[in-house]
Design an enzyme around this catalytic site. Structure first.
Site, mmCIF file in Angstrom:
data_model
loop_
_atom_site.group_PDB
_atom_site.id
_atom_site.type_symbol
_atom_site.label_atom_id
_atom_site.label_comp_id
_atom_site.label_asym_id
_atom_site.label_seq_id
_atom_site.Cartn_x
_atom_site.Cartn_y
_atom_site.Cartn_z
ATOM 1 N N ARG A 242 -0.478 0.607 1.902
ATOM 2 C CA ARG A 242 0.186 0.762 0.615
ATOM 3 C C ARG A 242 -0.857 0.969 -0.470
ATOM 4 O O ARG A 242 -1.735 0.123 -0.661
ATOM 5 C CB ARG A 242 1.044 -0.464 0.312
ATOM 6 C CG ARG A 242 1.896 -0.335 -0.928
ATOM 7 C CD ARG A 242 2.905 -1.452 -1.031
ATOM 8 N NE ARG A 242 2.284 -2.764 -1.092
ATOM 9 C CZ ARG A 242 2.966 -3.897 -1.188
ATOM 10 N NH1 ARG A 242 4.277 -3.876 -1.168
ATOM 11 N NH2 ARG A 242 2.332 -5.055 -1.240
ATOM 12 N N ASP B 61 -3.785 -10.142 6.688
ATOM 13 C CA ASP B 61 -4.914 -11.028 6.435
ATOM 14 C C ASP B 61 -4.724 -12.373 7.110
ATOM 15 O O ASP B 61 -5.673 -12.948 7.658
ATOM 16 C CB ASP B 61 -5.093 -11.227 4.930
ATOM 17 C CG ASP B 61 -5.727 -10.012 4.259
ATOM 18 O OD1 ASP B 61 -6.369 -9.211 4.954
ATOM 19 O OD2 ASP B 61 -5.564 -9.874 3.035
ATOM 20 N N THR C 261 0.018 2.885 -6.784
ATOM 21 C CA THR C 261 1.354 3.489 -6.773
ATOM 22 C C THR C 261 2.361 2.720 -5.934
ATOM 23 O O THR C 261 3.573 2.925 -6.063
ATOM 24 C CB THR C 261 1.281 4.924 -6.231
ATOM 25 O OG1 THR C 261 0.908 4.878 -4.834
ATOM 26 C CG2 THR C 261 0.254 5.742 -6.998
ATOM 27 N N ASP D 273 -0.209 -12.061 2.471
ATOM 28 C CA ASP D 273 -0.520 -10.837 3.202
ATOM 29 C C ASP D 273 -0.526 -11.143 4.696
ATOM 30 O O ASP D 273 -1.402 -11.851 5.194
ATOM 31 C CB ASP D 273 -1.892 -10.308 2.767
ATOM 32 C CG ASP D 273 -2.202 -8.941 3.357
ATOM 33 O OD1 ASP D 273 -2.285 -8.837 4.604
ATOM 34 O OD2 ASP D 273 -2.362 -7.977 2.585
#
Length: 209
Positions: A104, A203, A108, A200
């Site tokens: 991603r 991660d 944006t 995340d």
């Protein structure tokens, strides 16, 4: 929301709470994600077709049922989707696994493709697209596009946690795709993370942050 399936089994919800906990380290996080993926796979495959066959037990002949129809393919979205694959393969060991690499863009929030490798017989299979987090929905839509573009019509989406925005995005672009999730959270924050979410997933799976 007819194609959104919330898997609220007590074992799934118990393990999901442990996954959310910021104090859960990578080893336990990986194990829990795999366990939840296996449990969720029971529901995702609940509508697989069956055919009647005859078998002979040690006592006599009898009728039974076996899986029929198309074979299954798994499409984890790299990298976090890999964390759910082994759990599903324990239940469906003959499934073939393709990979779609998307990240991603932080500015944006749009998906950027960097890798796509699907099984050579993909058109003969029904696919489960896998990603722990359905946030904006951009990556899921892009991955489903890849699968449909090679002629596959049987596609499901499986995630641990979904945001309402991600669900709406998938339903807008792929209203035929069923979404299976263990939780529908409150919203996305300004950075595109699910709230309350789990952080995340990539991660936390691999200890990279």
């Amino acid at each position: 929301m007819s194609k959104v399936h919330l898997i609220d089994h007590p074992l799934v919800q118990h393990k999901l709470t442990m996954i959310r906990d910021r104090n859960t380290g990578p080893k336990d996080f990986r194990e829990l994600v795999n366990e939840v993926a296996l449990l969720m796979a029971y529901e995702v495959t609940r509508d697989m077709p069956l055919e009647e066959v005859e078998v002979e037990t040690p006592i006599c002949k009898t009728k039974g049922h076996v899986i029929s129809g198309k074979k299954i393919g798994l499409i984890p979205i790299l990298r976090a989707g890999l964390g759910m694959v082994d759990g599903i393969l324990k239940l469906i060991p003959t499934a073939k696994v393709g990979h779609v690499g998307l990240y991603r863009d932080p500015d944006t929030l749009k998906p950027v493709e960097y890798y796509c490798k699907l099984p050579s017989d993909s058109y003969e299979r029904d696919f489960i697209v896998i990603d722990p987090m359905l946030a904006t929905g951009g990556s899921a839509v892009a991955a489903i596009n890849f699968v449909k573009n090679i002629g596959c019509s049987g596609v499901k989406l499986m995630c641990l946690i979904a945001a309402p925005e991600g669900i709406a995005m998938v339903q807008k672009h792929h209203p035929d795709v069923s979404i299976y999730t263990a939780a529908i959270d409150e919203k996305l924050n300004e950075l595109g993370y699910i709230v309350p979410g789990l952080g995340d997933a990539g991660d936390r799976l691999y200890g990279t942050k």
